[in-house]
Design a protein around this motif. Structure first.
Motif, mmCIF file in Angstrom:
data_model
loop_
_atom_site.group_PDB
_atom_site.id
_atom_site.type_symbol
_atom_site.label_atom_id
_atom_site.label_comp_id
_atom_site.label_asym_id
_atom_site.label_seq_id
_atom_site.Cartn_x
_atom_site.Cartn_y
_atom_site.Cartn_z
ATOM 1 N N LEU A 243 -43.786 31.592 15.716
ATOM 2 C CA LEU A 243 -42.884 30.683 16.423
ATOM 3 C C LEU A 243 -42.052 29.814 15.480
ATOM 4 N N LYS A 244 -42.263 30.017 14.177
ATOM 5 C CA LYS A 244 -41.568 29.197 13.177
ATOM 6 C C LYS A 244 -41.759 27.710 13.498
ATOM 7 N N THR A 275 -41.363 21.269 16.485
ATOM 8 C CA THR A 275 -40.149 22.072 16.681
ATOM 9 C C THR A 275 -40.520 23.527 16.454
ATOM 10 N N SER A 276 -40.024 24.395 17.328
ATOM 11 C CA SER A 276 -40.329 25.829 17.220
ATOM 12 C C SER A 276 -39.322 26.613 18.039
ATOM 13 N N THR A 277 -39.393 27.915 17.937
ATOM 14 C CA THR A 277 -38.485 28.773 18.708
ATOM 15 C C THR A 277 -38.875 28.816 20.179
ATOM 16 N N ASP A 280 -36.093 24.587 22.966
ATOM 17 C CA ASP A 280 -34.794 24.241 22.390
ATOM 18 C C ASP A 280 -34.809 22.860 21.759
#
Length: 309
Positions: A243-244, A275-277, A280
């Protein structure tokens, strides 16, 4: 003479529990921090009252301070075995009773050769074969400076064995102050260490997962580090890379839940921003976590357990 706990509260050693309570309240009011007193003074009065209002602790303290009825009556006497010098003197005295003394010489009642009375210098009993024996060694008194030095040495050794000692205070009060100081230090140092650890352990970046993991592990005990590494490697790494994900942590507040001198539970309120993919917008969560901190041999505080709420 060092002041006793009774002196600290201004009461007599035979004061009743009611008198001790009244003296404690009066002292606490006069020396309350912020009202002309200090935290150390206030704590000293509290500890003195805690000891003297507990019958068992009071009895133990009185005995240590020499205030118990037994100690006040004075030490019991006992008969010591006779020394070699005393036994020699006793034997010489008994022999002298059986001898006739003339002009400073002692005459043995039994002739050595059957022809007459044999004279022996006074104080020298005859040895085997009729020859005068060696004169007994006179007893020598130990000089008082030596006795004083031995007494001081004994007092020092007792004090060292008993632990730290604060001049002007009794031994029991000293121990209580030292123990309270250790607890106060634990309450101060452990939360600070927990806050630093939380901001490292509860944060990571998918681009530097192994480095972040190792940096977090430095804040942990050996036992907990192993569990953390296993969980991080099996659960966090895969999901974070996929998920980065990037997580930051900021401690908003902390408080001590339970504390001893070497183990403290610290409740932390932590803001985590992820924060991740998967989203948003960054996601913020206010989390409550309990860090159990263990004091290490070098005096540092390490994380030994983490519980989320």
């Amino acid at each position: 003479m060092n002041p006793t706990l009774y002196d600290i509260l201004g009461v007599a050693p035979d004061a009743s529990a009611g008198q001790i309570k009244r003296a404690w309240r009066d002292a606490a009011e006069r020396f309350e921090p912020g009202s002309g007193g200090s935290a150390a003074q206030f704590r000293l009065f509290n500890e003195a009252a805690e000891t003297l209002l507990d019958p068992e602790r009071r009895q133990e303290y009185d005995a240590q301070a020499g205030l118990s009825p037994t100690a006040a009556a004075g030490p019991a006497t006992r008969t010591l075995p006779a020394t070699s010098t005393q036994r020699t003197a006793t034997a010489a005295t008994t022999s002298a009773r059986d001898a006739t003394v003339t002009d400073g010489t002692a005459t043995d009642a039994t002739p050595a050769d059957g022809t007459g009375v044999r004279t022996v210098p006074a104080g020298r009993p005859a040895a085997a074969g009729g020859e005068p024996g060696p004169a007994p060694a006179p007893g020598r008194a130990v000089p008082w400076p030596v006795l004083l030095g031995l007494a001081v040495l004994a007092a020092v050794l007792v004090a060292l064995a008993a632990g730290p000692f604060i001049p002007g205070m009794g031994l029991a009060a000293t121990r209580q102050v030292v123990a309270q100081d250790g607890l106060d230090e634990a309450r101060r140092a452990a939360p600070a260490a927990a806050e630093r650890a939380a901001e490292a352990i509860l944060a990571y970046d998918y681009r530097s997962l192994e480095a972040d993991r190792d940096a977090a592990a430095d804040f942990m005990t050996d036992d907990y580090r192993k569990d953390y590494l296993d969980t991080f490697d099996s659960t966090v790494i895969e999901g974070a890379e996929k998920l980065k994900a990037k997580v930051t942590a900021q401690v908003r507040a902390s408080g001590v839940s339970l504390a001893t001198e070497d183990r403290v539970q610290v409740l932390l309120f932590v803001d985590q921003v992820t924060t991740s993919t998967a989203n948003d917008e960054p996601q913020t969560a206010l989390n409550r976590v309990m860090f159990t901190m263990q004091k290490a041999r070098d005096g540092s505080w390490l994380v030994d357990d983490i519980t989320s709420y």
